[in-house]
Design an enzyme around this catalytic site. Structure first.
Site, PDB file in Angstrom:
ATOM      1  N   ASN A  61      -2.356  -0.295  28.728  1.00 12.16           N
ATOM      2  CA  ASN A  61      -3.487  -0.747  28.679  1.00 12.16           C
ATOM      3  C   ASN A  61      -4.342  -0.815  27.542  1.00 12.16           C
ATOM      4  OD1 ASN A  61      -3.520   2.117  29.501  1.00 12.16           O
ATOM      5  ND2 ASN A  61      -5.591   1.427  30.301  1.00 12.16           N
ATOM      6  N   HIS A  78      -0.103   4.530  24.356  1.00  9.70           N
ATOM      7  CA  HIS A  78      -0.341   3.121  24.600  1.00  9.70           C
ATOM      8  C   HIS A  78      -1.511   3.010  25.801  1.00  9.70           C
ATOM      9  CE1 HIS A  78       2.607   2.788  28.095  1.00  9.70           C
ATOM     10  NE2 HIS A  78       2.133   4.054  28.172  1.00  9.70           N
ATOM     11  N   HIS A  79      -2.023   4.121  26.047  1.00  8.44           N
ATOM     12  CA  HIS A  79      -3.201   4.154  26.987  1.00  8.44           C
ATOM     13  C   HIS A  79      -4.396   4.184  26.090  1.00  8.44           C
ATOM     14  CE1 HIS A  79      -0.772   4.158  30.380  1.00  8.44           C
ATOM     15  NE2 HIS A  79       0.030   5.402  29.952  1.00  8.44           N
ATOM     16  N   CYS A  80      -4.362   4.531  24.873  1.00 12.59           N
ATOM     17  CA  CYS A  80      -5.532   4.702  24.075  1.00 12.59           C
ATOM     18  C   CYS A  80      -6.230   3.347  23.302  1.00 12.59           C
ATOM     19  CB  CYS A  80      -5.396   5.788  22.887  1.00 12.59           C
ATOM     20  SG  CYS A  80      -7.025   6.203  22.084  1.00 12.59           S
TER      21      CYS A  80
END
Length: 368
Positions: A190, A146-148
């Site tokens: 993010n 979920h950070h990509c």
């Protein structure tokens, strides 16, 4: 019904009804000269989860769905060509995965030993999206990067699998036009937030430790339900807030699919999460989310995301077993507790010897 408006993909093939919508491949696990030990992430946890589920007779090799690797064409549904080309530089991958020695390795090794497992987990999440719609639920034992976002990786996340799964569904499956992301990893999600910043079809609820990575103020604008926790938050407060805001989120918008990012880095003692949730609290949390989805008849896709302690694999397995024992997964349409469940453990046996194989045919894993 499928809508044929997109490129040809191997990720949306039909799966025999005898297979459970649990997606995994041995390729998920990253092992290469011990370099994986330089990152706090347990890069073999996915295989350990499967091992525990087999021990408890919840699954067998023949009853789960083998993930396929996402191709470049699949990845281009979300990612820019420029970003994918940047991954051909070992320095870039070393930065994203936070394993500095990777920068000294030839990129073909980095591709094979690090990025191929992550692409296969990404393919697993995309596959799980369609299976969730078909079966009502699906669990990718990996994924949750979920950070990509479309053009930037970070935090061990090289591919935007959550964004990809949702965009595949929007483009290819009739009747799927609204999605809700429930992100309960300890870190702010993010990546998918940046991807869906201006997309009203996607509702994001994010519950995270306000004091840790990534602190992405720009991405926070995409969060429709933002729950910022203090370090050291414990079970009672955590579960109360999760349940309260989950009900609010699902009542606010009627979605066609829930994508549940079920990070276990909320566990007490996690070196990166900073929260203090017990193993029992995590099992209860997952049950709350699945029960809310079941009550509303909304398909749910779960990915396992972060978790940086050796015992997180056991907790993920225990949670999946509990979901089965609560009748929330496994095909019990009436939601009753299976008779085989005793002491919180299911004894459901798979008839893999006589059923069609759920393993995707393909080339043997590369070796060096």
């Amino acid at each position: 019904m499928m809508c044929n408006r997109s490129h040809s993909t191997q990720l949306y093939l039909d799966v025999p009804s005898t297979c459970l919508p649990i997606i995994y491949s041995p390729v998920y696990n990253i092992t290469f000269m011990g370099l994986e030990k330089l990152h706090p992430f347990d890069s073999g946890k996915w295989g350990k989860v499967i091992h525990f589920l087999k021990e408890e007779k919840l699954i067998s090799d023949g009853s789960i769905v083998e993930a396929r690797e996402a191709t470049e064409e699949d990845l281009l549904v979300v990612h820019t060509k420029r970003y994918l080309n940047r991954l051909k530089w070992s320095l870039v991958v070393a930065t994203i995965t936070e394993i500095p020695p990777l920068l000294f390795l030839p990129n073909f090794l980095v591709q094979r030993r690090v990025l191929r497992p992550l692409r296969t987990q990404t393919g697993g999440t995309i596959m799980a999206g369609k299976l969730a719609v078909d079966r009502g639920w699906a669990i990718n034992v990996g994924g949750g990067f979920h950070h990509c976002s479309s053009d930037k990786g970070g935090g061990f996340c090289a591919y935007a699998d959550i964004t990809l799964a949702i965009k595949f569904l929007f483009e290819r499956v009739e009747g799927i036009s609204r999605a809700t992301i429930i992100d309960l990893d300890a870190h702010q999600g993010n990546g998918h937030e940046r991807d869906f910043l201006d997309d009203r079809r996607v509702f994001i609820m994010d519950v995270y430790n306000r004091y840790i990575y990534p602190g992405d103020g720009y991405a926070k604008r995409a969060i429709k339900r933002k729950v910022e926790l203090d370090s050291g938050t414990e079970d009672d407060e955590y579960l109360q807030k999760v349940e309260l805001h989950l009900e609010g989120a699902l009542n606010e918008v009627r979605s066609d699919i829930i994508v549940y990012n079920a990070g276990t880095d909320v566990l007490d003692g996690d070196p990166l999460g900073g929260l203090a949730i017990s193993p029992q609290g995590i099992v209860r949390r997952d049950e709350i989310v699945f029960r809310a989805a079941r009550r509303r008849g909304i398909p749910i896709l779960m990915v396992t995301s972060g978790g940086y302690q050796k015992k997180t694999a056991r907790i993920i397995a225990d949670s999946i077993i509990n979901l089965r024992c609560q009748g929330l997964i496994g095909g019990d349409e009436d939601g009753e507790v299976p008779e085989e469940c005793a002491d919180g453990v299911t004894l459901m046996m798979s008839s893999s010897d006589s059923s069609p194989s759920c393993v995707s045919p393909g080339p043997a894993p590369n070796t060096i």
